[in-house]
Motif scaffolding. Structure first.
Motif, mmCIF file in Angstrom:
data_model
loop_
_atom_site.group_PDB
_atom_site.id
_atom_site.type_symbol
_atom_site.label_atom_id
_atom_site.label_comp_id
_atom_site.label_asym_id
_atom_site.label_seq_id
_atom_site.Cartn_x
_atom_site.Cartn_y
_atom_site.Cartn_z
ATOM 1 N N GLN A 28 6.482 -31.764 -0.412
ATOM 2 C CA GLN A 28 6.804 -30.635 -0.441
ATOM 3 C C GLN A 28 7.818 -30.357 -1.718
ATOM 4 O OE1 GLN A 28 9.034 -29.190 3.593
ATOM 5 N NE2 GLN A 28 8.246 -32.106 3.371
ATOM 6 N N PHE A 29 8.269 -29.581 -1.669
ATOM 7 C CA PHE A 29 9.718 -29.361 -2.642
ATOM 8 C C PHE A 29 11.465 -29.402 -1.918
ATOM 9 C CE2 PHE A 29 5.362 -27.123 -4.100
ATOM 10 C CZ PHE A 29 6.172 -27.348 -5.014
ATOM 11 N N HIS A 30 11.748 -29.481 -2.563
ATOM 12 C CA HIS A 30 13.434 -29.395 -2.078
ATOM 13 C C HIS A 30 13.718 -27.515 -2.398
ATOM 14 C CE1 HIS A 30 14.210 -33.192 -3.699
ATOM 15 N NE2 HIS A 30 15.495 -33.565 -2.289
ATOM 16 N N GLU A 31 14.491 -27.333 -1.503
ATOM 17 C CA GLU A 31 15.059 -26.497 -0.574
ATOM 18 C C GLU A 31 15.555 -25.556 -2.303
ATOM 19 O OE1 GLU A 31 15.347 -22.806 0.951
ATOM 20 O OE2 GLU A 31 14.482 -24.854 1.778
ATOM 21 N N ASP A 32 15.617 -25.397 -3.455
ATOM 22 C CA ASP A 32 16.244 -24.791 -4.880
ATOM 23 C C ASP A 32 14.923 -25.086 -5.521
ATOM 24 O OD1 ASP A 32 16.547 -27.903 -5.200
ATOM 25 O OD2 ASP A 32 17.814 -28.059 -6.605
ATOM 26 N N LYS A 33 14.314 -25.870 -5.413
ATOM 27 C CA LYS A 33 13.019 -26.281 -6.043
ATOM 28 C C LYS A 33 11.700 -25.073 -5.310
ATOM 29 C CE LYS A 33 10.117 -27.258 -9.468
ATOM 30 N NZ LYS A 33 10.705 -26.900 -10.708
ATOM 31 N N ARG A 34 11.788 -24.715 -4.365
ATOM 32 C CA ARG A 34 10.881 -24.556 -3.590
ATOM 33 C C ARG A 34 11.137 -22.376 -3.859
ATOM 34 N NH1 ARG A 34 10.490 -21.336 0.722
ATOM 35 N NH2 ARG A 34 12.669 -22.442 1.721
ATOM 36 N N ARG A 35 12.658 -22.758 -4.057
ATOM 37 C CA ARG A 35 12.914 -20.943 -4.125
ATOM 38 C C ARG A 35 12.523 -20.565 -5.251
ATOM 39 N NH1 ARG A 35 19.147 -20.252 -1.093
ATOM 40 N NH2 ARG A 35 18.075 -20.416 1.041
ATOM 41 N N GLU A 36 12.443 -21.378 -6.877
ATOM 42 C CA GLU A 36 12.402 -20.857 -8.036
ATOM 43 C C GLU A 36 11.119 -20.996 -7.676
ATOM 44 O OE1 GLU A 36 12.050 -23.822 -12.339
ATOM 45 O OE2 GLU A 36 13.616 -24.367 -10.517
ATOM 46 N N LEU A 37 10.208 -21.442 -7.692
ATOM 47 C CA LEU A 37 8.873 -21.242 -7.129
ATOM 48 C C LEU A 37 8.266 -20.426 -6.745
ATOM 49 C CD1 LEU A 37 7.575 -24.965 -6.644
ATOM 50 C CD2 LEU A 37 7.490 -23.736 -8.986
ATOM 51 N N GLN A 38 9.734 -19.714 -5.666
ATOM 52 C CA GLN A 38 8.658 -18.076 -4.909
ATOM 53 C C GLN A 38 8.727 -17.266 -5.634
ATOM 54 O OE1 GLN A 38 11.089 -18.708 -1.146
ATOM 55 N NE2 GLN A 38 8.999 -19.117 -0.138
ATOM 56 N N ASN A 39 10.360 -17.653 -6.072
ATOM 57 C CA ASN A 39 10.934 -16.296 -7.247
ATOM 58 C C ASN A 39 9.632 -15.689 -8.379
ATOM 59 O OD1 ASN A 39 13.187 -15.686 -5.823
ATOM 60 N ND2 ASN A 39 15.015 -16.916 -7.353
ATOM 61 N N LYS A 40 9.555 -17.412 -8.931
ATOM 62 C CA LYS A 40 7.897 -16.986 -10.194
ATOM 63 C C LYS A 40 6.798 -17.009 -9.688
ATOM 64 C CE LYS A 40 9.728 -20.710 -13.654
ATOM 65 N NZ LYS A 40 9.356 -22.521 -13.245
ATOM 66 N N ALA A 41 5.975 -16.782 -8.280
ATOM 67 C CA ALA A 41 5.297 -16.041 -7.634
ATOM 68 C C ALA A 41 5.542 -14.544 -7.530
ATOM 69 C CB ALA A 41 4.988 -16.868 -5.917
ATOM 70 N N ILE A 42 6.991 -14.440 -7.055
ATOM 71 C CA ILE A 42 6.506 -12.821 -6.752
ATOM 72 C C ILE A 42 7.177 -11.994 -8.048
ATOM 73 C CG2 ILE A 42 8.887 -11.166 -5.945
ATOM 74 C CD1 ILE A 42 9.449 -13.655 -3.725
ATOM 75 N N ASN A 43 7.407 -13.035 -8.814
ATOM 76 C CA ASN A 43 7.811 -12.055 -9.784
ATOM 77 C C ASN A 43 5.807 -11.545 -11.090
ATOM 78 O OD1 ASN A 43 10.563 -11.298 -10.232
ATOM 79 N ND2 ASN A 43 10.280 -13.769 -11.142
ATOM 80 N N SER A 44 5.392 -12.846 -10.413
ATOM 81 C CA SER A 44 3.652 -12.822 -10.383
ATOM 82 C C SER A 44 3.489 -11.586 -10.091
ATOM 83 C CB SER A 44 3.031 -13.934 -10.918
ATOM 84 O OG SER A 44 1.710 -13.925 -11.314
ATOM 85 N N ALA A 45 3.532 -11.871 -8.994
ATOM 86 C CA ALA A 45 2.435 -10.552 -8.067
ATOM 87 C C ALA A 45 2.562 -9.004 -7.758
ATOM 88 C CB ALA A 45 2.880 -10.996 -6.782
ATOM 89 N N MET A 46 4.183 -9.453 -8.408
ATOM 90 C CA MET A 46 4.674 -7.540 -8.869
ATOM 91 C C MET A 46 4.400 -7.329 -10.114
ATOM 92 S SD MET A 46 6.754 -6.441 -6.579
ATOM 93 C CE MET A 46 8.052 -5.211 -7.120
ATOM 94 N N GLU A 47 4.058 -8.382 -11.282
ATOM 95 C CA GLU A 47 3.422 -7.819 -12.430
ATOM 96 C C GLU A 47 2.123 -7.480 -11.821
ATOM 97 O OE1 GLU A 47 3.927 -11.187 -14.966
ATOM 98 O OE2 GLU A 47 5.758 -10.941 -15.464
ATOM 99 N N ARG A 48 1.013 -8.305 -10.730
ATOM 100 C CA ARG A 48 -0.207 -7.792 -10.923
ATOM 101 C C ARG A 48 -0.636 -6.668 -9.866
ATOM 102 N NH1 ARG A 48 -4.909 -7.049 -11.541
ATOM 103 N NH2 ARG A 48 -6.672 -7.669 -9.914
ATOM 104 N N ALA A 49 0.341 -6.176 -9.412
ATOM 105 C CA ALA A 49 0.272 -4.969 -8.608
ATOM 106 C C ALA A 49 0.510 -3.636 -9.699
ATOM 107 C CB ALA A 49 1.399 -5.127 -7.063
ATOM 108 N N ARG A 50 1.168 -4.256 -10.000
ATOM 109 C CA ARG A 50 1.245 -2.306 -11.007
ATOM 110 C C ARG A 50 0.745 -2.510 -12.506
ATOM 111 N NH1 ARG A 50 5.335 0.708 -12.264
ATOM 112 N NH2 ARG A 50 5.437 1.610 -14.317
ATOM 113 N N GLU A 51 -0.351 -3.514 -12.810
ATOM 114 C CA GLU A 51 -1.665 -3.940 -13.393
ATOM 115 C C GLU A 51 -2.555 -3.291 -12.549
ATOM 116 O OE1 GLU A 51 -2.483 -7.545 -13.665
ATOM 117 O OE2 GLU A 51 -0.915 -7.655 -15.630
ATOM 118 N N LYS A 52 -2.220 -3.250 -11.253
ATOM 119 C CA LYS A 52 -3.568 -2.630 -9.646
ATOM 120 C C LYS A 52 -3.328 -1.185 -9.763
ATOM 121 C CE LYS A 52 -4.694 -4.933 -6.803
ATOM 122 N NZ LYS A 52 -5.253 -5.930 -5.152
ATOM 123 N N ALA A 53 -2.213 -1.022 -10.081
ATOM 124 C CA ALA A 53 -1.659 0.541 -9.774
ATOM 125 C C ALA A 53 -2.163 1.548 -10.354
ATOM 126 C CB ALA A 53 -0.780 0.957 -9.047
#
Length: 204
Positions: free
Chosen positions: A117-142
């Motif tokens: 798995q990931f240490h907590e700080d690394k996991r949060r970093e990856l989660q933030n990147k994934a959320i940013n990617s999801a938000m970009e995709r959401a706007r494209e779909k909209a």
């Protein structure tokens, strides 16, 4: 006139090599009494701790100690009337997981699982990147959906996140037992985050 809105779902993903391994190990002790079995288990757990060469002692922690009458067990592996089991979690670098498993088994311990798995700080970093990617995709779909109706995406009204992946990979004891050559160097793990986003729509 009520404002027009659109709600879209999207998932973003981010991949990375895990930076933490947790080896779940057991030390088992038998005895004629609960006290004897507990003492034996703790002594064997202490021997396990001393046998592990690639981690410091503060990376090895006892998470459970159970004592059972063997006549209440489904398939006891001992003729002693009482069995005690001390469960250890051993945190290490992923590249050291294999040597930790070897050290534990050579010292008479048992392996339950190996989790990557990931240490907590690394996991949060990856989660933030994934959320940013999801938000970009959401706007494209909209924008695609709005354009089909001759509209444009305007203000962001609301956004919520939804977890869709834990970002953990496990190798269970059956796999370890069936193949001594089990690869304990995991592939990259994908962290995924889902979002539900509400946008206001406007005339183009």
């Amino acid at each position: 006139m009520a404002s027009r809105i659109i709600t879209v779902d999207a998932v973003g993903r981010c991949e990375a090599v895990p930076d933490l391994a947790t080896v779940e190990a057991f030390a088992v002790g038998e005895g004629q009494s609960a006290s004897d079995a507990r003492t034996t288990a703790k002594d064997r757990a202490s021997s396990l701790r001393e046998s592990i060469t690639d981690v410091s002692t503060d990376q090895i922690r006892t998470v459970d100690l159970q004592v059972q009458d063997t006549d209440e067990m489904f398939d006891p592996v001992t003729d002693a009337p009482v069995q005690a089991t001390e469960q250890l979690h051993i945190d290490c670098l992923p590249e050291n997981a294999e040597s930790v498993v070897v050290d534990v088994t050579n010292a008479g311990g048992q392996i339950q699982t190996v989790q990557f798995q990931f240490h907590e700080d690394k996991r949060r970093e990856l989660q933030n990147k994934a959320i940013n990617s999801a938000m970009e995709r959401a706007r494209e779909k909209a924008e695609q959906m709005a354009a089909a109706e001759g509209l444009a995406v305007a203000e962001l009204q609301e956004a919520t996140t939804k977890d869709v992946s834990t970002g953990i990979e496990s190798i269970v004891d059956e796999a370890l037992a069936s193949s001594p050559d089990t690869d304990l160097h995991p592939a990259p793990i994908t962290v995924s985050e889902g979002v539900e986003v509400v946008y206001e729509l406007s005339e183009e």
